[in-house]
Scaffold this active site. Sequence first.
Site, mmCIF file in Angstrom:
data_model
loop_
_atom_site.group_PDB
_atom_site.id
_atom_site.type_symbol
_atom_site.label_atom_id
_atom_site.label_comp_id
_atom_site.label_asym_id
_atom_site.label_seq_id
_atom_site.Cartn_x
_atom_site.Cartn_y
_atom_site.Cartn_z
ATOM 1 N N LYS A 112 54.576 30.525 63.416
ATOM 2 C CA LYS A 112 54.017 29.815 64.577
ATOM 3 C C LYS A 112 54.923 28.633 64.887
ATOM 4 O O LYS A 112 55.036 27.696 64.089
ATOM 5 C CB LYS A 112 52.606 29.296 64.289
ATOM 6 C CG LYS A 112 52.014 28.636 65.540
ATOM 7 C CD LYS A 112 51.096 27.484 65.254
ATOM 8 C CE LYS A 112 51.678 26.123 65.515
ATOM 9 N NZ LYS A 112 51.972 25.771 66.893
ATOM 10 N N GLU A 151 58.067 21.019 53.665
ATOM 11 C CA GLU A 151 59.184 20.155 54.065
ATOM 12 C C GLU A 151 58.601 19.125 55.012
ATOM 13 O O GLU A 151 58.348 19.423 56.184
ATOM 14 C CB GLU A 151 60.275 20.980 54.759
ATOM 15 C CG GLU A 151 61.019 21.937 53.851
ATOM 16 C CD GLU A 151 61.969 21.233 52.898
ATOM 17 O OE1 GLU A 151 62.100 19.992 52.949
ATOM 18 O OE2 GLU A 151 62.577 21.925 52.061
ATOM 19 N N GLU A 210 57.306 6.273 59.444
ATOM 20 C CA GLU A 210 58.462 7.108 59.786
ATOM 21 C C GLU A 210 58.861 6.837 61.236
ATOM 22 O O GLU A 210 58.019 6.839 62.126
ATOM 23 C CB GLU A 210 58.098 8.598 59.628
ATOM 24 C CG GLU A 210 59.279 9.518 59.905
ATOM 25 C CD GLU A 210 58.959 11.007 59.729
ATOM 26 O OE1 GLU A 210 57.774 11.384 59.829
ATOM 27 O OE2 GLU A 210 59.894 11.783 59.508
#
Length: 463
Positions: free
Chosen positions: A157, A232, A366
């Site tokens: 996906k 990840e 982040e």
Amino acid sequence: MSDYIKVKNPATGQVIKEIRINSEEEIKEKLKKGHDCFKKWAKVNAHERSRLLRNWSRIIQENKTEIAEIITLENGKPLSESLGEVDYATSYIDWYAEEAKRIYGRTVPASSETKRIIVTKQPIGLVAAITPWNFPAAMMTRKAAPALAAGCPFIVKPAVETPITTIKLVELAHEAGIPVDVIQYVNGSGTKVGELFTSSEYVRKITFTGSTPIGKLLIKNSADTVKHVTMELGGHAPLIVCEDADLDFAVQQALLTKFRNAGQTCVCANRIIVHEKIAKTFSKEFAEAAQKLIVGNGLDKGTQIGPIINEKGYNKIINQINDAIEKGAEVLAGNQFIADREKGYFFVSPTVLANVKLNMNIMHEETFGPVAPIITFKSLEDAVEIANSTPYGLAAYFFTNNYKTGTYLSENLDFGIVGWNDGAPSGSHIPFGGMKESGIGREGGLEGIEPYLETKYLSIGNF
Ligand code: NAP
């Protein structure tokens, strides 16, 4: 969400294509088909799987320009970077086409003369992947290639922002001769498809690249059926410049790793940590070079910095810059914006901030944009403490020509990927992945095929 995903060009806000969303029934049907073809695909011999993967890589390369244009249209990155991404994507297929032939077992000396022990590897089963928008081709092949090489069927996906690249790659895999049920895609919202993948009895492994919060959710939801996971996740890379570093080289590498894909990569240098004695010179050179980078539509020749992927990403960047300025950061470059909320495009010029302090959000959240905060350090211990003061542990970089300094840093930085005088340590031949909340498992290299294999041990008695 409507029945169609409107895929937009982030450089203009214009809809480039409408992609049909799969219904729940269709997704379940595809999962069943993936599962049903498992035994057959697992039996295809390794040399044949290797040949099919090489075919896929070749056909992708034959369509390189078209694929690169698709990547730039839906992701926004400069065409030169998209062309590079196609090469990066096929490098994983090439690598795992070879690794398919090197899935070895072993024999173990038995504890009795009447026994023999053999350890073998076999494919894990149907693999379901969820990929992000920032490397729509490479993040897909980095998962698909080892899965297929190991003998696992694969279903993916893609992110709603960038499904067209994935569809094209899967079509080319079929053209290359990989059976249609062995590699499939589905389209839909992450929440919905994520639920269907994690709850499916047919899926044996979830492999995900994306943000840490979604990774955590997928790990939790995979627990009920004890699926294997590869994660990840996010990163917040430090880049340390030591007193003795080759400054011009450090500036050039910092630019490369900070501003690739407009700063929207998981391994971008997000926290630049410079020794106080050289901070002024480094910051000046870095800011001057950053200011020269050309911002624009990725399809225009010369563009080096494309658009931000969407309004959510843009807002986060603006908030980080404003928070830093409010808390005393000095703008050395950038802090300029070309955006139209109605039309839906958002550009941020390469921004360099000095006088950065640890209490600023940009040092903890982040950063996914072309913003480089510079903070100074006195001792190496301080530099390591700043670098490690994050839940993330994906990539870290440092610049020094002193082997003792380099050894100290490489041994004390808690990151899965460490670049010593190297701002671009990626590649299909190396184990890519993070420590701490940056993930579980590695992709690429020798390590990258192992997560798609089960270990079986056979004990033969009565000799
Ligand atoms: P994201 O929001 O986590 O989305 C990534 C993928 O997850 C998309 O396909 C998304 O689908 C899907 N998703 C969203 N919600 C979900 C849910 N509840 N269940 C299952 N899937 C769900 O991340 P992003 O903003 O697209 O990508 C940027 C992030 O990826 C950054 O944190 C970056 O560091 C990380 N990243 C890591 C690596 C690495 O190798 N470690 C590489 C590249 C990027 P929708 O599109 O439908 O939302």
